[in-house]
Design an enzyme around this catalytic site. Structure first.
Site, mmCIF file in Angstrom:
data_model
loop_
_atom_site.group_PDB
_atom_site.id
_atom_site.type_symbol
_atom_site.label_atom_id
_atom_site.label_comp_id
_atom_site.label_asym_id
_atom_site.label_seq_id
_atom_site.Cartn_x
_atom_site.Cartn_y
_atom_site.Cartn_z
ATOM 1 N N CYS A 116 6.380 -6.154 -3.412
ATOM 2 C CA CYS A 116 6.881 -4.864 -2.519
ATOM 3 C C CYS A 116 5.703 -3.992 -2.016
ATOM 4 O O CYS A 116 5.781 -3.578 -0.947
ATOM 5 C CB CYS A 116 7.864 -4.066 -3.679
ATOM 6 N N HIS A 118 9.162 0.225 -7.842
ATOM 7 C CA HIS A 118 9.483 -0.372 -6.557
ATOM 8 C C HIS A 118 8.570 0.342 -5.636
ATOM 9 O O HIS A 118 8.726 1.604 -5.651
ATOM 10 C CB HIS A 118 10.817 -0.526 -6.252
ATOM 11 N N ASN A 170 13.026 0.194 3.022
ATOM 12 C CA ASN A 170 12.647 -0.856 1.779
ATOM 13 C C ASN A 170 12.523 -2.211 2.032
ATOM 14 O O ASN A 170 13.125 -2.956 2.858
ATOM 15 C CB ASN A 170 14.115 -0.730 1.038
#
Length: 388
Positions: A238, A334, A355
């Site tokens: 991520c 994250h 995201n």
């Protein structure tokens, strides 16, 4: 970075749409049932708290317009469909309320998600939080005139049609937890037929509203060249996706890719060790420095004004989040990217976030540090790295 425990959610839908455009709620009410049918979501009950319904009706158009402007869409008219709920396999609601946003052709463009405030972690003083994103909107529009069920597990969201075949329609990059069973059974029809009521999610609940005034009055600020070039798959990268898209935007290039970023920082890892590795804040700062930037760590969420100034100066911001539901697993932590910010026509300040799991952007209340994401989890925005 870190990964999350898989959860299972069941949502049953019946789709049937007419091709006749919807003008407004009044004209819709005059369409006979045989001429006009709607997407229907099976729910245990259709009750929605008054505060939730009022919040959605009051603010949806402002939030939707901010995304329209970010996407450079033209002015349009929208209304809300009937709200629905999503259930876990034990038929308990996930706690959120979902309001589809309809365009004048009767298709769903966005989903408004209203969640109870997580008191322990949230910095917001309101009882509920509102977020808008594309989420499952495209999926819902793909199954017209079909009866389907939507399920979710660790791999994403599935549509199960009447022939009991499941198709993965939206991936969420989550791993099976080793402690769980290797196989997961898909519930039979009996599991969802107990949801006796149906929400007609494509039936307008009020007149269509033009966002002409809202569009003109809103202030939008975006990293000019931010684009979604790739999304995160079954890996722990991520931070790599976040940094590559921020640097692509601020350098106005397409040369950065998540895998190359991760390989640069972990050249000796192979196989699954490389696939599921994450990055520390120190590694993220170091990579930015190697690319001619001077990233700085801020041990909190950036304020609206900070986002506004940094974005105007073409400086990218990485969000560092800690999962509220569980601190174990691949995505306990994250990273996400700040795309920009907006001041809505009602004075509300929001931050636009990407995201890496998603193909679209989402809105986030600038005073709320808990971010709901597309797999149903929430992340507390505890730190920021700015200057990419």
């Amino acid at each position: 970075m870190k990964r999350n425990f898989p959860k299972l959610i069941a949502l049953s839908l019946i789709f049937s749409l007419s091709v006749t455009p919807i003008a407004n709620a009044e004209s819709n009410s005059n369409i006979k049932a045989k001429d006009k049918k709607h997407v229907q979501v099976n729910v245990e009950d259709k009750s929605v708290p008054t505060d939730v319904r009022n919040l959605a009706q009051k603010d949806y158009l402002s939030y939707v317009t901010s995304l329209d402007k970010i996407y450079n869409k033209e002015k349009a008219s929208y209304t809300l469909g009937e709200p629905f709920k999503i259930y876990k396999f034990n038929k308990k609601s996930d706690g959120n309320y979902y309001f589809p946003v309809l365009n004048t052709e009767g298709n769903i463009d966005y989903i408004v998600t209203i969640s109870p405030k997580i008191t322990k972690y949230s910095s917001s003083s309101s009882k509920y939080t509102i977020n808008v994103s594309p989420f499952l909107s495209k999926v819902l529009n793909q199954y017209k005139d079909q009866q389907i069920t939507i399920l979710t597990n660790s791999k994403g969201y599935y549509v199960v049609t009447q022939n009991h075949k499941a198709k993965l329609v939206l991936k969420t990059p989550r791993l099976e937890d080793k402690k769980l069973k290797k196989t997961e059974s898909i519930p039979t029809g009996n599991n969802v037929t107990q949801l006796k009521q149906k929400a007609s999610v494509t039936m307008p609940t009020s007149q269509f509203k033009s966002n002409n005034y809202t569009y003109n009055e809103q202030y939008i600020n975006k990293l000019e060249n931010f684009k979604i070039r790739e999304t995160q798959g079954n890996n722990g990268w991520c931070a790599g996706y976040t940094m590559s898209e921020l640097l692509n935007a601020t350098y106005n290039t397409n040369k950065y890719h998540a895998e190359a970023v991760m390989r640069f920082l972990h050249p000796n890892l192979q196989g699954q060790r490389f696939q599921f590795t994450g990055l520390t804040p120190r590694e993220m700062i170091y990579f930015g420095q190697t690319q001619g930037r001077s990233p700085q760590l801020l041990n909190r969420m950036t304020t609206y004004n900070e986002v506004d100034n940094l974005t105007k100066n073409n400086k990218g911001i990485a969000v560092l989040g800690s999962r509220v539901e569980s601190r174990n697993g691949m995505h306990a932590g994250h990273a996400m990217a700040v795309v920009g910010n907006a001041k809505l026509d009602n004075g509300q300040e929001v931050i636009i976030i990407w995201n890496p799991w998603d193909n679209g952007f989402m809105t986030q209340d600038a005073k709320n540090n808990v971010i709901p994401v597309s797999n149903g989890d929430h992340y507390r925005w505890y730190s920021s790295i700015y200057g990419y």
